[in-house]
Design a protein around this motif. Structure first.
Motif, PDB file in Angstrom:
ATOM      1  N   ASP A  94       0.698  -1.197   0.072  1.00 57.17           N
ATOM      2  CA  ASP A  94       0.046  -0.031   0.030  1.00 57.17           C
ATOM      3  C   ASP A  94       0.814   1.241  -0.040  1.00 57.17           C
ATOM      4  O   ASP A  94       0.387   2.403  -0.247  1.00 57.17           O
ATOM      5  N   GLU A  95       2.131   1.127   0.087  1.00 59.93           N
ATOM      6  CA  GLU A  95       2.943   2.295   0.124  1.00 59.93           C
ATOM      7  C   GLU A  95       3.992   2.305  -1.219  1.00 59.93           C
ATOM      8  O   GLU A  95       4.548   3.298  -1.741  1.00 59.93           O
ATOM      9  N   LEU A  96       3.409   1.365  -2.484  1.00 61.66           N
ATOM     10  CA  LEU A  96       4.022   1.600  -3.764  1.00 61.66           C
ATOM     11  C   LEU A  96       3.055   1.820  -4.711  1.00 61.66           C
ATOM     12  O   LEU A  96       1.931   2.060  -4.454  1.00 61.66           O
ATOM     13  N   THR A  97       3.748   2.583  -5.785  1.00 63.25           N
ATOM     14  CA  THR A  97       2.880   2.882  -6.888  1.00 63.25           C
ATOM     15  C   THR A  97       2.373   1.551  -7.682  1.00 63.25           C
ATOM     16  O   THR A  97       2.971   0.370  -7.462  1.00 63.25           O
ATOM     17  N   ARG A  98       1.341   1.657  -8.551  1.00 62.91           N
ATOM     18  CA  ARG A  98       0.866   0.545  -9.029  1.00 62.91           C
ATOM     19  C   ARG A  98       1.827  -0.395  -9.843  1.00 62.91           C
ATOM     20  O   ARG A  98       1.950  -1.508  -9.941  1.00 62.91           O
ATOM     21  N   ASP A  99       2.906   0.353 -10.465  1.00 66.23           N
ATOM     22  CA  ASP A  99       3.689  -0.251 -11.427  1.00 66.23           C
ATOM     23  C   ASP A  99       4.830  -0.872 -10.426  1.00 66.23           C
ATOM     24  O   ASP A  99       5.185  -2.390 -10.609  1.00 66.23           O
ATOM     25  N   GLU A 100       5.179  -0.303  -9.335  1.00 65.99           N
ATOM     26  CA  GLU A 100       5.967  -1.120  -8.381  1.00 65.99           C
ATOM     27  C   GLU A 100       5.283  -2.222  -7.633  1.00 65.99           C
ATOM     28  O   GLU A 100       6.016  -3.425  -7.521  1.00 65.99           O
ATOM     29  N   GLN A 101       3.904  -2.154  -7.407  1.00 59.56           N
ATOM     30  CA  GLN A 101       3.268  -3.357  -6.969  1.00 59.56           C
ATOM     31  C   GLN A 101       3.212  -4.440  -7.988  1.00 59.56           C
ATOM     32  O   GLN A 101       3.472  -5.679  -7.687  1.00 59.56           O
ATOM     33  N   ARG A 102       3.095  -4.081  -9.386  1.00 58.58           N
ATOM     34  CA  ARG A 102       3.204  -5.006 -10.323  1.00 58.58           C
ATOM     35  C   ARG A 102       4.389  -6.038 -10.263  1.00 58.58           C
ATOM     36  O   ARG A 102       4.478  -7.127 -10.441  1.00 58.58           O
ATOM     37  N   THR A 103       5.638  -5.296 -10.312  1.00 61.15           N
ATOM     38  CA  THR A 103       7.054  -5.652 -10.190  1.00 61.15           C
ATOM     39  C   THR A 103       7.016  -6.828  -9.127  1.00 61.15           C
ATOM     40  O   THR A 103       7.470  -7.809  -9.262  1.00 61.15           O
ATOM     41  N   GLN A 104       6.703  -6.147  -7.805  1.00 61.99           N
ATOM     42  CA  GLN A 104       6.877  -7.256  -6.699  1.00 61.99           C
ATOM     43  C   GLN A 104       6.071  -8.373  -6.634  1.00 61.99           C
ATOM     44  O   GLN A 104       6.432  -9.477  -6.263  1.00 61.99           O
ATOM     45  N   ILE A 105       4.636  -8.361  -7.424  1.00 62.30           N
ATOM     46  CA  ILE A 105       3.595  -9.311  -7.115  1.00 62.30           C
ATOM     47  C   ILE A 105       3.906 -10.304  -8.412  1.00 62.30           C
ATOM     48  O   ILE A 105       4.152 -11.521  -8.322  1.00 62.30           O
ATOM     49  N   CYS A 106       4.046  -9.657  -9.742  1.00 64.10           N
ATOM     50  CA  CYS A 106       4.006 -10.562 -10.880  1.00 64.10           C
ATOM     51  C   CYS A 106       5.396 -11.070 -10.916  1.00 64.10           C
ATOM     52  O   CYS A 106       5.505 -12.427 -11.136  1.00 64.10           O
ATOM     53  N   ASP A 107       6.701 -10.396 -10.726  1.00 64.22           N
ATOM     54  CA  ASP A 107       7.822 -11.001 -10.715  1.00 64.22           C
ATOM     55  C   ASP A 107       8.109 -12.233  -9.841  1.00 64.22           C
ATOM     56  O   ASP A 107       8.727 -13.233 -10.164  1.00 64.22           O
TER      57      ASP A 107
END
Length: 258
Positions: A94-107
């Motif tokens: 909840d402290e990340l941008t959506r693109d950063e979330q995508r990197t953390q989750i998808c990768d």
């Protein structure tokens, strides 16, 4: 820190069938966060009682000091434990941008798939989630996700005792608060009893480290063993233990393109 073995060497007990007995009304999911090295012994304790759990790992920490190795992770999966995602580096989504979330989750999920797993559920680090994170978890192919909190515990006596068998929000599955070093066996038992008395449902429990004197978010092997012994005897009363994936009938979805 003193580590205590949870189980002596014993033949692996085959996992029970994923289908629930006709009389089962309460499903307990034992979930372990962060890929701690102590989870190997915790898994053996479950196996001795015919149980299987869900182990959420951060792929960038696998193999580091104090964490599960690739080999240990494969051993868990081989006997039927669920392996799920927990982001690359254990960050507050909840402290990340959506693109950063995508990197953390998808990768993170791509790595698990590359290692040969079929991750269907994710646990949010710290239980931190917002609308963007839930949307990204779905985009990345997960079929469900677990948060922390929302069910009855000492800090929320008015909260419901259990999650519904078909959660209203599959991307924010609720739990009691995390098990901590000061959590008593009777408190964990009471959470199960509360679920049974309320008519049943899904009760995911959240564990972190499993060792003595090793931090606030830990449980001693003695406490865990005592609870598992008691929990195993509840099956005759319609209470069963299942990985969260099985409890939710979560499907493996292919990785998104790109």
């Amino acid at each position: 820190m003193t580590l205590v073995a949870l189980a002596v060497a014993a033949p692996v007990v085959p996992a029970r069938a994923a289908g629930l007995p006709a009389k089962a009304t309460t499903i307990v999911s034992l979930t372990f966060d962060d890929g701690d090295a102590t989870h190997t012994a915790a898994a053996r304790a479950l196996e001795r009682r015919g149980m299987r759990g869900t182990f959420y790992v951060n792929t960038e920490s696998v193999g580091r000091e104090g964490k599960l190795t690739r080999r240990a992770l494969a051993a868990l999966a081989r006997v039927g434990h669920e392996i799920g995602g927990h982001t690359l580096t254990h960050v507050r989504l909840d402290e990340l941008t959506r693109d950063e979330q995508r990197t953390q989750i998808c990768d993170d999920r791509r790595t698990l798939v590359r290692w040969g797993y079929r991750p269907a559920t994710l646990a949010y680090p710290f239980g931190a989630v917002d609308a963007d994170a839930k949307a990204v978890v779905r985009e990345c192919g997960y079929d469900a996700a677990r948060t922390v909190g929302g069910l009855r515990h000492g800090g929320c006596p008015a909260c419901p005792a259990a999650e519904t068998p078909r959660p209203k929000d599959r991307y924010a599955v609720r739990t009691p608060s995390s098990v901590r070093e000061d959590t008593l066996v009777r408190q964990m038992k009471q959470q199960v009893l509360n679920t049974e008395k309320s008519g049943g449902g899904l009760l995911p429990l959240v564990f972190h480290r499993v060792c003595d004197d090793c931090g606030l978010y830990s449980v001693s092997p003695k406490v865990l063993n005592e609870f598992l012994d008691w929990l195993a005897a509840r099956e005759t009363r319609g209470t069963v233990v299942r990985p969260l994936r099985d409890a939710l009938n979560a499907r493996y979805r292919p990785l998104p393109a790109g």
